[in-house]
Design a protein around this motif. Sequence first.
Motif, short mmCIF file in Angstrom:
data_model
loop_
_atom_site.label_atom_id
_atom_site.label_comp_id
_atom_site.label_asym_id
_atom_site.label_seq_id
_atom_site.Cartn_x
_atom_site.Cartn_y
_atom_site.Cartn_z
N ARG A 177 0.81 -1.21 0.00
CA ARG A 177 0.00 0.00 0.00
C ARG A 177 0.85 1.28 0.00
NH1 ARG A 177 -4.74 1.92 2.37
NH2 ARG A 177 -5.46 -0.15 2.86
N TYR B 76 -10.33 -1.42 -2.62
CA TYR B 76 -11.50 -1.18 -1.77
C TYR B 76 -12.70 -0.70 -2.59
CZ TYR B 76 -8.76 -2.12 2.34
OH TYR B 76 -8.01 -2.76 3.29
N ARG C 113 -17.79 -5.76 3.33
CA ARG C 113 -17.26 -6.67 4.35
C ARG C 113 -18.06 -7.95 4.27
NH1 ARG C 113 -14.02 -3.31 4.75
NH2 ARG C 113 -13.58 -1.88 6.43
N ASP D 10 -17.30 -4.99 10.88
CA ASP D 10 -15.95 -5.52 10.68
C ASP D 10 -15.59 -6.68 11.60
OD1 ASP D 10 -14.00 -5.01 8.86
OD2 ASP D 10 -12.91 -3.56 10.06
N GLU E 28 -14.97 -10.37 9.97
CA GLU E 28 -13.80 -10.39 9.10
C GLU E 28 -12.50 -10.20 9.90
OE1 GLU E 28 -13.04 -7.65 5.53
OE2 GLU E 28 -14.86 -8.72 4.98
N ALA E 29 -12.54 -9.29 10.88
CA ALA E 29 -11.34 -9.01 11.68
C ALA E 29 -10.91 -10.26 12.44
CB ALA E 29 -11.61 -7.86 12.65
N LYS F 71 -7.45 -12.30 11.99
CA LYS F 71 -6.55 -12.39 13.13
C LYS F 71 -6.22 -13.86 13.43
CE LYS F 71 -4.56 -10.44 16.73
NZ LYS F 71 -4.45 -11.51 17.69
N LEU G 227 -3.77 -15.03 10.82
CA LEU G 227 -2.42 -14.50 11.03
C LEU G 227 -1.74 -15.18 12.21
CD1 LEU G 227 -3.12 -10.67 10.55
CD2 LEU G 227 -1.82 -12.17 9.01
N ASP G 228 -2.50 -15.40 13.30
CA ASP G 228 -1.90 -15.98 14.50
C ASP G 228 -1.54 -17.44 14.34
OD1 ASP G 228 -1.98 -13.70 16.01
OD2 ASP G 228 -3.80 -14.20 17.10
#
Lengths: 196, 196
Positions: A111, A122, A132, A158, A161-162, A166, A169-170
């Motif tokens: 970005r 977006y 979303r 959100d 999706e968040a 997460k 990623l974790d």
Amino acid sequence: MPGTRARRSDAEVVAAVRAAVVEELAEVGLGRLTMDGIGQRAGIAKTSLYRRWDSPQAILLDALQAGFPQEQPTPAPTDDLRSDLIEALRLMIAWLTTPVARATGAILAERARYPELAEAVYTQVFEPKGGRFTGTVLRHYAAAGRIDPDRLTPVVLDIGEALVLKYTLDSGELPDEQTLADIVDQAVLPAADRPH
Amino acid sequence: MPGTRARRSDAEVVAAVRAAVVEELAEVGLGRLTMDGIGQRAGIAKTSLYRRWDSPQAILLDALQAGFPQEQPTPAPTDDLRSDLIEALRLMIAWLTTPVARATGAILAERARYPELAEAVYTQVFEPKGGRFTGTVLRHYAAAGRIDPDRLTPVVLDIGEALVLKYTLDSGELPDEQTLADIVDQAVLPAADRPH
């Protein structure tokens, strides 16, 4: 040589070009995406590419748009908010495994270097499909009077999706069915649907 | 030449080495982190490094651990769950702006290539400090009987952090004070603290 292979339909050409731009991106990176490279990979003359798209970035956005899923609330009268939310997150997870999602991630990761392209992801990819995952479903049930529309803030839209991102990623893995149900039951529904 | 500069204290040496490993990582990447490179940057002999750490990765984990903040619930009797949650997310944001956070992100982005190092970030950096921003605060209020401990599932402990990260990924900016308050009021509190 022209004529040595069967002429492809328009739809086949477009599909080949969309696949080619995603592969080309993975191989050479955003900074070296060219009409030549895409055309060569798709087996299409550069002049033909220019008839439909005016830049490599336009081709890329077209491919991402075409590969982004559209969530659907269950049609009444089988209304089921909880199932529809879980199904929306399933759609997100199915998308996350595609090459198109990896290409989208590559753009967002750069970005700082390509702010206009990230912005276009977006406005041209995410927003036309509801902005979303869970957003289309939540707005549908708000319009139907099932949940309070005032609760559907940017933060609440959100949450699902968040938490999926997460978790991914974790753990380095996609959430399983139980985790999706937990996200909906323990986070999305309490925020969108608690007694009011 | 020995003696040409003032002898540094142990604490100064450790601080210099921790700063050096983070800078070295940003410059050469995980794959080329060496004791030589770190020692040179910190102005310390490799043999001295080995007295305290047994590998470049051990130095890196030490630096990340030292740079990771510890959230604190407000001591009674000024108990204020909402303020403490917002403060926990402020701590996360302050951390996100540090070179140490960027180094942590670099490791997690290369999880596929360095799975053991990524795992160590969780077990040696995140978990000793409470696992998740808002986690220490939420568990404190659960222990005090203010919220139901059964609500503190992995999903619920992750809501605040997930929404801050998502906002940052989407906007390329850190959330402002109003957004932090919205995250706490509209997502964390409804999930952790709704009537039961």
